[in-house]
Design an enzyme around this catalytic site. Sequence first.
Site, PDB file in Angstrom:
ATOM      1  CE  LYS B 191      -2.687   3.191   2.374  1.00  0.00           C
ATOM      2  NZ  LYS B 191      -1.707   4.238   2.408  1.00  0.00           N
ATOM      3  CD  GLU B 265      13.274   3.612   7.793  1.00  0.00           C
ATOM      4  OE1 GLU B 265      13.232   4.527   8.660  1.00  0.00           O
ATOM      5  OE2 GLU B 265      13.257   3.822   6.589  1.00  0.00           O
ATOM      6  CB  CYS B 299      13.129   8.459   7.862  1.00  0.00           C
ATOM      7  SG  CYS B 299      13.884   7.349   6.684  1.00  0.00           S
ATOM      8  CD  GLU B 396      10.907  12.229  11.279  1.00  0.00           C
ATOM      9  OE1 GLU B 396       9.907  11.611  11.663  1.00  0.00           O
ATOM     10  OE2 GLU B 396      11.774  11.723  10.550  1.00  0.00           O
TER      11      GLU B 396
END
Lengths: 306, 486
Positions: B191, B265, B299, B396
């Site tokens: 997906k 992750e 990331c 983040e």
Amino acid sequence: MIINTTQTQIPDFRQTPNVDKVGVEERCARFQTRSLKGDTKIDGLKRVLSMIDLTTLEGKDTPGKVRQLCYKAQHLHDAYPDLPTVAAICVYPTMVAEAKKALGSSGIRVASVATGFSSGQAPLDVKLMDTRFTVENGADEIDMVISRGRFLSGDYQFVFDEIAAIKAACGTARLKVILETGELGSLDQVRRASDIAMYAGADFIKTSTGKIQPAATMQVTYTMLCAIKDFYRKTGIRVGMKPAGGISSAKLALHNLVMVKETLGVEWLTNDWFRFGASSLANDVLMQLVKQQSGNYQSADYFSID
Amino acid sequence: MATDFDVNGGWNYAPSPESTKHIQLKPRYELFIGGAFVPPTANRYFDTINPADESVLTQIAYADETDVDLAVAAARKAYTTVWSGISPKERAKYIYRIARIMQEKARELAIVESLDTGKPIRESRDIDIPLACNYFFYYAGWADKLAYAFPNRTVAPLGVAGQIIPWNFPLLMAAWKIAPALATGNTVVLKPAETTPLTAMLLAEIIQEAQLPAGVVNIITGHGDTGAALVNHPDINKIAFTGSTAVGKLIQQAVAGTSKKLTLELGGKSANIVFEDAAIDQAVEGIINGIFFNQGHVCCAGSRLFVQESVADEVIQKMKDRLASLYVGNPLDKNTDIGAINSKAQYETIQQYIALGKQEGATIYEGPCDLPASGYFIRPTLFTDVAQSSVIAQEEIFGPVLTIQTFRTIDEVIQKANNSPYGLAAGVWTEKGSRIFNLSTQLKAGVIWANTYNKFDPTSPFGGFKESGFGREGGLHGLRGYVELS
């Protein structure tokens, strides 16, 4: 326009900034991906022409050959209107008077390689005499070589003092200091030699004599541009850059312009602060310019080879 | 003393936008289930937007629970009837074939990737697409060598893997997920993210062209609820997720108490550490690449910069100089260094963090770059006067925003770098080899780069410590998440 002088506040040259070769290679690759076409290309190519030090440095040079070169410098390609002339012609000291006469009031400068070119393996007295002779004969610019042997043996003081002495002998002529980067062995050393030259009074720093390979790679030129940038930040004094040897294609020359623009800014994009030392670059640039105009590449035989 | 460098103007580059004329997007994209493109049962679709000009690119099918059920059933059928039975060499052949067709269509894939994500064409052309191909090539090689990957063990696939990927590197993440799963003999339901489904659908077409047996790879598009249905589906053996830590935690909760295997992750707030002996000019390039690559939507972005105090002023000055020569704009123009922010939602999130940084008393510096009139663009941004306790240095941001702190000693910087709930990556800039080895053992991060940043290779494992997730992707380690060893 002499701006730099021998500096009195000098850093410890054993502590010059490190240079990471892999990082430099990556940065140089990025300079080659900018889009240079259409008007950008034409403008860039004309700038390149105006920055060329048209050079002949051969043992077999004669006054006749130099006169031809000087004529070429003033008439790059008369079929193409409004072309700039080259910045200077670059010859051996014995040819300076002839070149000066041939160029007359054209505005094209005469540069000459004094100081025991190309190895620099001569005593200081001889180098100073060479320099004075060349200046007296009318040279506008002196291209000196550093003592690479002394540099590699770690005698930075000697190299500095020698450049300072030649600088003093130059009078009103601008001093270009040739590092002969092909003999220095690493980018760290290129950086160190650049710093020594600038603090000793160089008005230009120059990569190579053209007699040693590799010469003016983008990596070496970029390292020197970074040194010029740091010197300017520290002292406020602008120093010029001259890659010489190995730049024979218009494309590589344009990539060099991108590098100068993105590292030092547009102030350096004139022949007061940036030069190409080259003998065969001009014709490739002319060929590209004509191609931009006509849409077709002409045979090399349509461009004079002086 | 005038000491500024005018790196703009004077001699301007020629605009060079990639042509999109040869790109034929379909008016709508269906679900790829059982080797065929099928409309969603509820007949719902959503738009996918070009973030550079906010135009609608095309329509994408919205899969609901019924569609997820169909996709998982197709994957299960393919697993039991075909994929688990064919020889490893055959599996490799199909994976190679996919890689080669991707290479052939690299140009088209790069343009579509830039259209859908807003990333500069230079990056999609030179990094995303070639790297995605390389992951397929690399794992194709492993397919018939699993006995060597795990010597003296019996290697078996897990079954059906549900894979959910983010919007920052859509095709590359699809490759990271699909290639090792296929090589180890699993079948897949993938997906893609709702804002960037296009290259996954092109990949579906490539997979069809490669004649991969029907149902081995199924690609279903949709929003968060589609992903949730996939995670909660009872007939899934493994969930692999790349995305935010918040969603990762939800997924971990959802699979708790089931037999589903899980790799995550997740996010990061990676430290990039510059010592005084570093090659400063190259370190500056690395810092720029570390945080502004892909608009900071990475990331492992080096979003926390630590500079040794003795060189801090010089480094910050050089960063500011360098920002002036960055081009922010049309992602399809080959001169563009920084493209568009991926979506309106992300644009707003980043703006909130920038406002928060100012509120917290940090000093902001924005690159003097011209921005296009429309689309989601943000200037490369630096924050100085930041503390460990500043929210902008803790959370983040996932955008082109760098926080800069200084340090005095090695112990101090190690402590500060590790003082984060995340632990995905770190960068160390020094000319001293012993210091690199020292830091690589002390920093709690999955990937540590020395004198470079953001380098990826199929042979190298990638993954995090702490809240940056668990499990490794890439390399030999990447196989481990898709096999049962006995």
